[in-house]
Design an enzyme around this catalytic site. Structure first.
Site, mmCIF file in Angstrom:
data_model
loop_
_atom_site.group_PDB
_atom_site.id
_atom_site.type_symbol
_atom_site.label_atom_id
_atom_site.label_comp_id
_atom_site.label_asym_id
_atom_site.label_seq_id
_atom_site.Cartn_x
_atom_site.Cartn_y
_atom_site.Cartn_z
ATOM 1 N N SER A 171 53.955 29.960 37.975
ATOM 2 C CA SER A 171 54.484 28.620 38.241
ATOM 3 C C SER A 171 55.945 28.560 37.843
ATOM 4 O O SER A 171 56.374 29.275 36.927
ATOM 5 C CB SER A 171 53.708 27.584 37.418
ATOM 6 O OG SER A 171 54.346 26.318 37.485
ATOM 7 N N TYR A 196 50.371 25.307 29.286
ATOM 8 C CA TYR A 196 50.341 25.731 30.703
ATOM 9 C C TYR A 196 51.542 26.637 31.000
ATOM 10 O O TYR A 196 51.385 27.692 31.628
ATOM 11 C CB TYR A 196 50.346 24.492 31.603
ATOM 12 C CG TYR A 196 50.336 24.770 33.096
ATOM 13 C CD1 TYR A 196 49.181 25.212 33.742
ATOM 14 C CD2 TYR A 196 51.485 24.587 33.863
ATOM 15 C CE1 TYR A 196 49.174 25.454 35.118
ATOM 16 C CE2 TYR A 196 51.480 24.823 35.226
ATOM 17 C CZ TYR A 196 50.320 25.258 35.849
ATOM 18 O OH TYR A 196 50.318 25.495 37.209
HETATM 19 P P1 NAD Z 1 43.423 22.932 42.578
HETATM 20 O O1 NAD Z 1 43.026 22.147 41.368
HETATM 21 O O2 NAD Z 1 43.500 22.231 43.894
HETATM 22 O O3 NAD Z 1 42.468 24.189 42.725
HETATM 23 C C1 NAD Z 1 42.142 25.001 41.632
HETATM 24 C C2 NAD Z 1 40.735 25.536 41.834
HETATM 25 O O4 NAD Z 1 40.422 26.414 40.734
HETATM 26 C C3 NAD Z 1 39.659 24.463 41.887
HETATM 27 O O5 NAD Z 1 38.903 24.630 43.077
HETATM 28 C C4 NAD Z 1 38.815 24.733 40.645
HETATM 29 O O6 NAD Z 1 37.444 24.441 40.815
HETATM 30 C C5 NAD Z 1 39.053 26.220 40.451
HETATM 31 N N1 NAD Z 1 38.739 26.673 39.087
HETATM 32 C C6 NAD Z 1 38.995 26.043 37.921
HETATM 33 N N2 NAD Z 1 38.520 26.770 36.898
HETATM 34 C C7 NAD Z 1 37.962 27.879 37.425
HETATM 35 C C8 NAD Z 1 37.289 28.997 36.869
HETATM 36 N N3 NAD Z 1 37.096 29.125 35.542
HETATM 37 N N4 NAD Z 1 36.831 29.963 37.705
HETATM 38 C C9 NAD Z 1 37.008 29.837 39.037
HETATM 39 N N5 NAD Z 1 37.628 28.796 39.630
HETATM 40 C C10 NAD Z 1 38.090 27.829 38.815
HETATM 41 O O7 NAD Z 1 44.831 23.606 42.191
HETATM 42 P P2 NAD Z 1 46.062 24.121 43.084
HETATM 43 O O8 NAD Z 1 47.154 23.130 42.963
HETATM 44 O O9 NAD Z 1 45.607 24.573 44.415
HETATM 45 O O10 NAD Z 1 46.524 25.363 42.190
HETATM 46 C C11 NAD Z 1 46.212 26.701 42.523
HETATM 47 C C12 NAD Z 1 46.987 27.612 41.590
HETATM 48 O O11 NAD Z 1 48.388 27.416 41.763
HETATM 49 C C13 NAD Z 1 46.723 27.349 40.111
HETATM 50 O O12 NAD Z 1 46.735 28.583 39.398
HETATM 51 C C14 NAD Z 1 47.911 26.514 39.692
HETATM 52 O O13 NAD Z 1 48.161 26.583 38.310
HETATM 53 C C15 NAD Z 1 49.002 27.128 40.528
HETATM 54 N N6 NAD Z 1 50.154 26.254 40.733
HETATM 55 C C16 NAD Z 1 50.017 25.042 41.354
HETATM 56 C C17 NAD Z 1 51.134 24.234 41.536
HETATM 57 C C18 NAD Z 1 51.059 22.904 42.198
HETATM 58 O O14 NAD Z 1 52.072 22.168 42.169
HETATM 59 N N7 NAD Z 1 49.958 22.525 42.801
HETATM 60 C C19 NAD Z 1 52.379 24.666 41.074
HETATM 61 C C20 NAD Z 1 52.486 25.895 40.451
HETATM 62 C C21 NAD Z 1 51.360 26.691 40.289
#
Ligand code: NAD
Length: 250
Positions: free
Chosen positions: A141, A156
């Site tokens: 991130s 985080y």
């Molecule tokens: P999201 O919450 O839409 O999806 C995350 C998924 O991970 C969910 O379906 C959840 O059920 C699953 N999950 C949680 N714990 C788990 C576990 N122990 N085992 C398996 N699955 C598990 O999130 P997103 O926004 O799509 O984020 C995806 C990735 O991108 C994450 O790693 C997040 O930190 C990273 N990210 C997101 C953003 C953003 O702005 N959305 C920015 C930077 C990084």
């Protein structure tokens, strides 16, 4: 012709309907990959896989459980004979300040993001080593690079910075096996990870810091994941690729 024709891919945390994992799974499928969507809830994972078409699988897998990661890798190796691509996408965040972080918060955020990335990689890498080929894409991130300030707390940022360290060290270790390992650093992308805790004030502050003037789309990250997973990135390993609309230029 698709960029991933004949390839197989595991994407963790990919059941979330508006998430980065699901968008990546969809794009990989459009490019010819067979995809396994992993998530905590088996029904949700299966439904997400069914959305992509008949060739794809949805499996329950908590990435913090090493035995569960290994069981999935064994099952997919038996079914598919190979695992070409792993996207370590599962992640959670919490908008806490340093002094608010309790042990359970620390454990939850570090475990899913960092431990989960290690465990799923440990499960899949032996299969890739035997094939002398593989691509792993880890979701870090911009919070890791700029010290938070988007939504997630310092734990985080630390977990996502840990993912960068893991990515680079593992890239060095497994390059001789022809396994490439790279990280994506998304900026602010409109998904459900903020769990309804993003206020309009937070949103306008975030948008003011994005030179491109918009939140990212899940497809913006999926495109980068496709590049890194595919042979287009054949000589890229240990990289961190920014997908942030210019919110951090360095
Ligand atoms: P999201 O919450 O839409 O999806 C995350 C998924 O991970 C969910 O379906 C959840 O059920 C699953 N999950 C949680 N714990 C788990 C576990 N122990 N085992 C398996 N699955 C598990 O999130 P997103 O926004 O799509 O984020 C995806 C990735 O991108 C994450 O790693 C997040 O930190 C990273 N990210 C997101 C953003 C953003 O702005 N959305 C920015 C930077 C990084």
């Amino acid at each position: 012709m698709g960029l991933l024709d004949g390839k197989t891919a595991i994407i963790t945390g990919a059941a979330s309907a508006r998430g980065l994992g699901k968008a990546t799974a969809r794009l990989f499928a459009e490019h010819g990959a067979r995809v396994a969507i992993l998530d905590l809830d088996e029904g949700a994972a299966r439904a997400a896989a069914a959305d992509l078409g008949a060739d794809h699988l949805g499996l329950a897998c908590d990435v913090t459980d090493l035995a569960a990661c290994r069981a999935v890798a064994e099952r997919l190796t038996a079914d598919w004979g190979r695992i070409d691509i792993l996207v370590n996408n599962a992640g959670i965040t919490q908008p806490l300040k340093s002094l608010e972080i309790q042990p359970a918060h620390y454990d939850a955020v570090l475990d899913v993001n960092l431990r989960g990335t290690l465990y799923m990689s440990q499960a899949v890498i032996p299969v890739m080593q035997r094939a002398r080929s593989g691509s792993i894409v880890n979701l870090s991130s911009v919070s890791a690079q700029r010290g938070g300030g988007i939504f997630g707390g310092p734990h985080y940022s630390a977990a996502k910075a840990g993912i960068l360290g893991l990515t680079k060290a593992m890239a060095r270790e497994f390059a001789p096996d022809q396994i490439r390992i790279n990280a994506i650093c998304p900026g602010f992308i409109a998904t459900d990870i903020t769990g309804g805790k993003l206020t309009p004030e937070m949103m306008s502050g975030i948008l003011a810091g994005i030179p491109m003037g918009r939140a990212g789309e899940a497809s913006d990250v999926a495109g980068c994941a496709l590049f890194l997973a595919s042979d287009l990135a054949a000589y890229c390993t240990g990289t961190e690729v920014d997908v942030n609309g210019g919110s951090l230029i360095h």
